[in-house]
Design a protein around this motif. Structure first.
Motif, PDB file in Angstrom:
ATOM      1  N   GLY A 188       0.791  -1.232   0.000  1.00  0.00           N
ATOM      2  CA  GLY A 188       0.000   0.000   0.000  1.00  0.00           C
ATOM      3  C   GLY A 188       0.814   1.268   0.000  1.00  0.00           C
ATOM      4  N   HIS A 189       2.090   1.175   0.351  1.00  0.00           N
ATOM      5  CA  HIS A 189       2.870   2.424   0.359  1.00  0.00           C
ATOM      6  C   HIS A 189       4.078   2.382  -0.552  1.00  0.00           C
ATOM      7  CE1 HIS A 189       6.217   0.876   2.798  1.00  0.00           C
ATOM      8  NE2 HIS A 189       6.786   2.037   2.663  1.00  0.00           N
ATOM      9  N   GLU A 190       4.707   1.220  -0.719  1.00  0.00           N
ATOM     10  CA  GLU A 190       5.945   1.142  -1.497  1.00  0.00           C
ATOM     11  C   GLU A 190       5.712   1.479  -2.969  1.00  0.00           C
ATOM     12  OE1 GLU A 190      10.074   0.547  -1.858  1.00  0.00           O
ATOM     13  OE2 GLU A 190       8.845   0.627  -0.056  1.00  0.00           O
ATOM     14  N   SER A 191       4.707   0.851  -3.580  1.00  0.00           N
ATOM     15  CA  SER A 191       4.456   1.066  -5.013  1.00  0.00           C
ATOM     16  C   SER A 191       4.056   2.505  -5.305  1.00  0.00           C
ATOM     17  CB  SER A 191       3.342   0.128  -5.503  1.00  0.00           C
ATOM     18  OG  SER A 191       3.754  -1.215  -5.388  1.00  0.00           O
ATOM     19  N   THR A 192       3.233   3.101  -4.430  1.00  0.00           N
ATOM     20  CA  THR A 192       2.794   4.485  -4.646  1.00  0.00           C
ATOM     21  C   THR A 192       3.957   5.455  -4.529  1.00  0.00           C
ATOM     22  OG1 THR A 192       0.674   3.851  -3.664  1.00  0.00           O
ATOM     23  CG2 THR A 192       1.061   6.192  -3.971  1.00  0.00           C
ATOM     24  N   ALA A 193       4.824   5.213  -3.537  1.00  0.00           N
ATOM     25  CA  ALA A 193       5.988   6.084  -3.359  1.00  0.00           C
ATOM     26  C   ALA A 193       6.920   6.011  -4.560  1.00  0.00           C
ATOM     27  CB  ALA A 193       6.741   5.693  -2.083  1.00  0.00           C
ATOM     28  N   VAL A 194       7.134   4.804  -5.088  1.00  0.00           N
ATOM     29  CA  VAL A 194       8.001   4.635  -6.262  1.00  0.00           C
ATOM     30  C   VAL A 194       7.376   5.301  -7.490  1.00  0.00           C
ATOM     31  CG1 VAL A 194       8.883   2.911  -7.888  1.00  0.00           C
ATOM     32  CG2 VAL A 194       9.190   2.575  -5.429  1.00  0.00           C
ATOM     33  N   ALA A 195       6.056   5.138  -7.656  1.00  0.00           N
ATOM     34  CA  ALA A 195       5.363   5.793  -8.775  1.00  0.00           C
ATOM     35  C   ALA A 195       5.522   7.311  -8.694  1.00  0.00           C
ATOM     36  CB  ALA A 195       3.889   5.415  -8.778  1.00  0.00           C
ATOM     37  N   ALA A 196       5.417   7.867  -7.487  1.00  0.00           N
ATOM     38  CA  ALA A 196       5.584   9.316  -7.302  1.00  0.00           C
ATOM     39  C   ALA A 196       7.004   9.750  -7.668  1.00  0.00           C
ATOM     40  CB  ALA A 196       5.267   9.700  -5.855  1.00  0.00           C
ATOM     41  N   SER A 197       8.004   8.938  -7.329  1.00  0.00           N
ATOM     42  CA  SER A 197       9.396   9.246  -7.692  1.00  0.00           C
ATOM     43  C   SER A 197       9.568   9.317  -9.203  1.00  0.00           C
ATOM     44  CB  SER A 197      10.350   8.184  -7.119  1.00  0.00           C
ATOM     45  OG  SER A 197      10.410   8.236  -5.717  1.00  0.00           O
ATOM     46  N   TRP A 198       8.999   8.328  -9.918  1.00  0.00           N
ATOM     47  CA  TRP A 198       9.097   8.334 -11.383  1.00  0.00           C
ATOM     48  C   TRP A 198       8.370   9.541 -11.970  1.00  0.00           C
ATOM     49  CZ3 TRP A 198      12.914   5.931 -13.119  1.00  0.00           C
ATOM     50  CH2 TRP A 198      13.257   4.627 -12.764  1.00  0.00           C
ATOM     51  N   CYS A 199       7.220   9.908 -11.396  1.00  0.00           N
ATOM     52  CA  CYS A 199       6.476  11.080 -11.886  1.00  0.00           C
ATOM     53  C   CYS A 199       7.320  12.347 -11.751  1.00  0.00           C
ATOM     54  CB  CYS A 199       5.174  11.249 -11.089  1.00  0.00           C
ATOM     55  SG  CYS A 199       3.870  10.083 -11.522  1.00  0.00           S
ATOM     56  N   LEU A 200       7.981  12.502 -10.606  1.00  0.00           N
ATOM     57  CA  LEU A 200       8.810  13.695 -10.398  1.00  0.00           C
ATOM     58  C   LEU A 200      10.006  13.704 -11.346  1.00  0.00           C
ATOM     59  CD1 LEU A 200       8.835  14.162  -6.508  1.00  0.00           C
ATOM     60  CD2 LEU A 200       7.504  15.417  -8.214  1.00  0.00           C
ATOM     61  N   MET A 201      10.582  12.539 -11.618  1.00  0.00           N
ATOM     62  CA  MET A 201      11.696  12.470 -12.570  1.00  0.00           C
ATOM     63  C   MET A 201      11.244  12.958 -13.948  1.00  0.00           C
ATOM     64  SD  MET A 201      13.103  10.652 -15.313  1.00  0.00           S
ATOM     65  CE  MET A 201      12.403   9.006 -15.358  1.00  0.00           C
ATOM     66  N   LEU A 202      10.085  12.486 -14.399  1.00  0.00           N
ATOM     67  CA  LEU A 202       9.578  12.857 -15.724  1.00  0.00           C
ATOM     68  C   LEU A 202       9.168  14.330 -15.773  1.00  0.00           C
ATOM     69  CD1 LEU A 202       7.571   9.583 -16.372  1.00  0.00           C
ATOM     70  CD2 LEU A 202       9.493  10.388 -17.759  1.00  0.00           C
ATOM     71  N   LEU A 203       8.561  14.827 -14.711  1.00  0.00           N
ATOM     72  CA  LEU A 203       8.190  16.252 -14.665  1.00  0.00           C
ATOM     73  C   LEU A 203       9.432  17.143 -14.624  1.00  0.00           C
ATOM     74  CD1 LEU A 203       5.141  16.171 -12.214  1.00  0.00           C
ATOM     75  CD2 LEU A 203       5.107  16.964 -14.585  1.00  0.00           C
TER      76      LEU A 203
END
Length: 524
Positions: free
Chosen positions: A335-350
């Motif tokens: 519930g927290h690991e996948s969402t945190a990793v997804a947020a990291s990738w989003c910030l990298m792309l932004l």
């Protein structure tokens, strides 16, 4: 009492005979069964790499991976190739090019079917049978991390757990958590503002991954377990240690010692498992006592799991405790690991595409005049939604859809024998030019302007949250949390990639930035 020499010889002969019979039994029940399954697949025209005796294609997989690691090169921030499948999963890509989108391979005596054909994935999406479950050999290895909770269980046990857990993640419930998510993000925003001040007052170089993990852990703790991240910090820390321990072995395909781990590593895993379970049960009992003392009628997921276990007549006392602890363990981690990793990738792309930061800010200014996010504004956050969808297309944290045929199953024109494991490599499906067009490897959120149904030729080929009845239950929760977190960060800061950033996607049970995401932030 002395034993005569003839008696000793007789015992030795019987022991040897028993051993011979055992080996013959293994040959017939294991080797021949494996060969029979393999032959059935090949008779249907499904080809694949030739296996070696006993080890299957494991030696070839290891060799391909090793050669790829030797040939891999550093990717600086000014040049980032988003297609990482040929470096992270090189054997799958090499075989796909040689045998097509459907092929078979083996690991030891276990037969696998690689399925990356959109039409077959569509059929998997539509299957409601319980005959396709999670691969038992894989989930057995992951038991210390996930227990026998909803991610790992199969059949009626899985259906029973889903009935209890799923309603807590319906959209009407998730919408009620928006205020909590906004509140949970404030410490991160404040910390990054302090980083800017500490580094000269203009910009700061920050590594975002651990901060995002802490934020996501805080959200899941408060939303599902009625406590803060600080209370559950030990649980998250030990689960992360377990994840890293598993990541050091070939968790997906088995190892050449047939799955046996070194004693020292096995002891470390067992100790961490016991500590996590003990901490979770303490948290459950503490939460139960809090509610009894306050006469609270509000029930979070932890209490609902406890209530469901108590009311289930088929569960004994020990089974009830395992039911609660295992599902809490699953939700704490997944519930927290996948969402945190997804947020990291989003910030990298932004960070790579600042024009999309500007688009999000403009939309936020139009929607939220007072600068505050609300439940009503979520539906209007179209730009940030497109960015998230595109980030999940290029960098889905879950790399695979994995299933085992628990009974003989028909998939399209293929008869899948009982025991065969099916694998769909999500990032490959998400980059198929025949589905997404010639720009499939480019970051283009505008492809989702009219939603997933219009983004590609086969919408069923977009599966960041899995397929079929076992679609990730936390999909709504994760999407809303990502919208809230990214909107708040982009509204407060502008950012670009740090020169220290090293682009190295790595598979550690999920696909995460191997060396983290480092960005330069500036307060707006």
């Amino acid at each position: 009492m002395e034993v005569s020499l003839p008696c000793l010889r007789l015992v030795s002969s019987l022991t040897l005979l028993a051993l011979v019979f055992f080996l013959v039994h293994v040959c017939y029940t294991v080797l021949l069964k494996s060969e029979r399954i393999k032959r059935k697949l090949r008779m249907q025209g499904i080809q694949g790499p030739p296996p070696s005796f006993l080890y299957g294609n494991l030696p070839e997989m290891q060799k391909i991976q090793l050669n790829t690691l030797k040939a891999s090169s550093f990717q600086a921030p000014d040049f980032i190739a988003h297609d990482y499948t040929s470096t992270v999963f090189p054997y799958f890509e090499q075989w796909r090019k040689e045998y097509g989108p459907v092929y078979t391979y083996s690991t030891g005596l276990r037969q696998h079917l690689y399925v990356n054909q959109p039409e077959l994935v569509k059929e998997m999406n539509q299957m409601i049978s319980l005959d396709l479950g999670k691969p038992s050999y894989l989930t057995k290895r992951m038991a210390p991390l996930l227990g026998n909770g909803i991610v790992r269980s199969n059949g009626l046990v899985w259906a029973q757990q889903r009935k209890i857990v799923a309603p807590e993640f319906y959209m009407d419930k998730v919408k009620g958590m928006v205020g909590l998510m906004v509140e949970s993000a404030q410490p991160l925003l404040k910390k990054w503002e302090e980083c800017i001040e500490a580094q000269g007052g203009i910009t700061a170089d920050v590594k975002v991954d651990e901060d995002l993990r802490e934020l996501s852990a805080n959200v899941i703790s408060r939303a599902c377990f009625g406590s803060s991240y600080s209370k559950g910090k030990q649980i998250f820390s030990k689960l992360r240690s377990l994840q890293q321990t598993f990541s050091n072995q070939n968790i997906l395909f088995g190892v050449t010692n047939f799955g046996f781990l070194p004693v020292k590593k096995q002891n470390k895993i067992s100790n961490l498992e016991r500590e996590v379970e003990s901490l979770i049960w303490e948290a459950v009992k503490e939460r139960q006592q809090e509610c009894q003392e306050t006469n609270s009628s509000e029930k979070d997921l932890m209490l609902l799991l406890l209530e469901g276990a108590i009311n289930d007549q088929s569960l004994g006392k020990d089974a009830s405790k395992s039911f609660v602890v295992d599902n809490c363990k699953t939700i704490y981690f997944a519930g927290h690991e996948s969402t945190a990793v997804a947020a990291s990738w989003c910030l990298m792309l932004l960070a790579l595409h600042p024009e999309w930061q500007g688009g999000i800010r403009k939309e936020l200014a139009e929607i939220s005049k007072d600068g505050l996010l609300s439940v009503d504004s979520l539906h209007h956050l179209k730009t940030v939604t497109m960015v998230i969808q595109e980030a999940l297309r290029l960098y889905p944290p879950a790399a695979f859809v994995s299933r085992e045929a628990l009974e003989e199953t028909q998939l399209g024109n293929i008869v899948v024998s009982k025991g065969v494991c099916l694998w769909t490599l999500i990032p490959t499906l998400h980059r198929d030019p025949a589905v997404w067009g010639s720009d499939a490897n480019e970051f283009k959120p505008e492809r989702f302007t009219w939603g997933v149904s219009k983004a590609c030729k086969c919408p069923q080929a977009y599966i960041p949250f899995g397929v079929g009845p076992r679609l990730c239950l936390g999909k709504n929760f994760a999407m809303v949390e990502l919208k809230v977190v990214l909107s708040l960060i982009v509204s407060k800061f502008s950012f670009s990639l740090s020169p220290k950033y090293h682009h190295s996607p790595a598979y550690r049970m999920i696909v995460e930035p191997g060396d983290g995401v480092q960005i330069l932030i500036q307060k707006i």
